[in-house]
Write an enzyme that holds these catalytic residues in place. Structure first.
Site, PDB file in Angstrom:
ATOM      1  CB  SER A  13      -2.414 -16.210 -15.649  1.00  0.00           C
ATOM      2  OG  SER A  13      -3.496 -17.109 -15.678  1.00  0.00           O
ATOM      3  CB  THR A  15       2.488 -15.683 -16.476  1.00  0.00           C
ATOM      4  OG1 THR A  15       1.591 -15.354 -17.552  1.00  0.00           O
ATOM      5  CG2 THR A  15       1.850 -16.761 -15.613  1.00  0.00           C
ATOM      6  CB  ALA A 256       0.829 -14.841 -27.245  1.00  0.00           C
ATOM      7  CE  LYS A 257       0.181 -12.612 -19.624  1.00  0.00           C
ATOM      8  NZ  LYS A 257      -0.146 -13.293 -18.364  1.00  0.00           N
ATOM      9  NE  ARG A 258       2.801 -18.969 -27.782  1.00  0.00           N
ATOM     10  CZ  ARG A 258       1.496 -19.008 -27.567  1.00  0.00           C
ATOM     11  NH1 ARG A 258       1.029 -18.830 -26.339  1.00  0.00           N
ATOM     12  NH2 ARG A 258       0.653 -19.213 -28.570  1.00  0.00           N
TER      13      ARG A 258
END
Length: 285
Positions: A13, A15, A256-258
């Protein structure tokens, strides 16, 4: 009976930028396909218009090429196929397998809290079915009035609509019985802001693209139970699955991106070569 040619895919995705966990997943799928003389596809899963950005799509493709990956055929962009997903949703709804849910997230949380010992599934407490029993006339009146709602799969009705037991093949484990009810309950398949869910779109696209081996992180293994049900309901072909380990950071947590995991872009800017990054992602040359 001969097994179908291996077709894998990498479906991020857009994002954010790719990190080492993405690199591991892409390399895992690519090498399985190439080792079998098969095809490796790239798909951009950008149905979440509030979080996805075109610039990240461009960066993803650039990073994959820099990493040394090639892919077969054009890149599939999910946002260009919303009509196909809408048709699938309409088919399920016409068969009485979906119902509108007018509950807000806050209302659902309050009801779950009131229940006390609410059953939990793969993503937390299961939806308690508040809107499932709303009379059809009331449902239609509220929809006609423009009341915001999601469309949920009536899990019990969906399971009744499938002839016989469900199962899927996990490479290394053999045949696994699919039991999506306790894991997902009446899962959301469409929202006003996202006309089709990840679960619906990914299953549709794997069928449309002829994917025969779905590879992805082991954190998504529970989703396979629901995806197998959707395949049975829609008459879509059934691939095999192979879930791989997750790459962890220095603190032991999965990347993780976050959490602002180190991106391939930052590693490249720091002077790492593609070969070095492939090794960091678990695939030394």
């Amino acid at each position: 009976m001969a097994r179908a040619p291996v077709v894998t895919r990498f479906a991020p995705s857009p994002t954010g930028f790719l990190h080492l966990g993405h690199a591991h997943s892409a390399l895992f799928a690519h090498r399985l396909a190439r080792a079998a003389g098969g095809r490796f596809l790239v798909r951009i899963e950008d149905i979440d218009a509030t979080r996805c950005r075109p610039e990240f799509t461009d960066a993803i493709l650039e990073d994959l090429a820099w990493l040394g990956l090639d892919w077969d055929g054009p890149v599939r962009i999910q946002s260009e196929h919303m009509r196909e997903y809408a048709d699938a949703i309409a088919s399920l709804e016409a068969r009485g397998l979906l119902y509108p849910c007018f509950c807000t997230r806050a209302a659902i949380a309050r009801e779950i809290a009131a229940i006390g010992n609410a059953p939990h599934g793969a993503d937390g407490p299961l939806y308690p079915g508040t809107c499932r029993t709303i009379p059809p006339a009331e449902r239609e009146a509220r929809r006609a009035a423009g009341e915001p709602h999601a469309l949920r799969l009536d899990m019990a009705a969906a399971l009744r609509a499938v002839p016989g037991p469900l199962a899927f093949e996990e490479v290394g484990d053999g045949l696994v019985t699919a039991d999506p009810g306790p894991l997902f309950g009446d899962v959301v398949l469409a929202r006003k802001d996202t006309p089709a869910s990840y679960h619906l779109c990914v299953t549709h696209d794997d069928a449309a693209q002829g994917v025969t081996l779905v590879t992805r992180g082991e954190d998504l293994k529970p989703a396979t139970h629901l995806h197998r049900l959707l395949q049975a309901l829609m008459g879509w072909p059934v691939p095999r699955w192979q879930h791989h380990r997750l790459i962890a950071g220095p603190d032991g947590r999965r990347l993780a991106k976050r959490d602002r995991a180190a991106t391939l872009r930052s590693l490249r800017e720091a002077g790492h070569s593609p070969a070095a990054v492939r090794a960091l992602a678990g695939f030394p040359d």
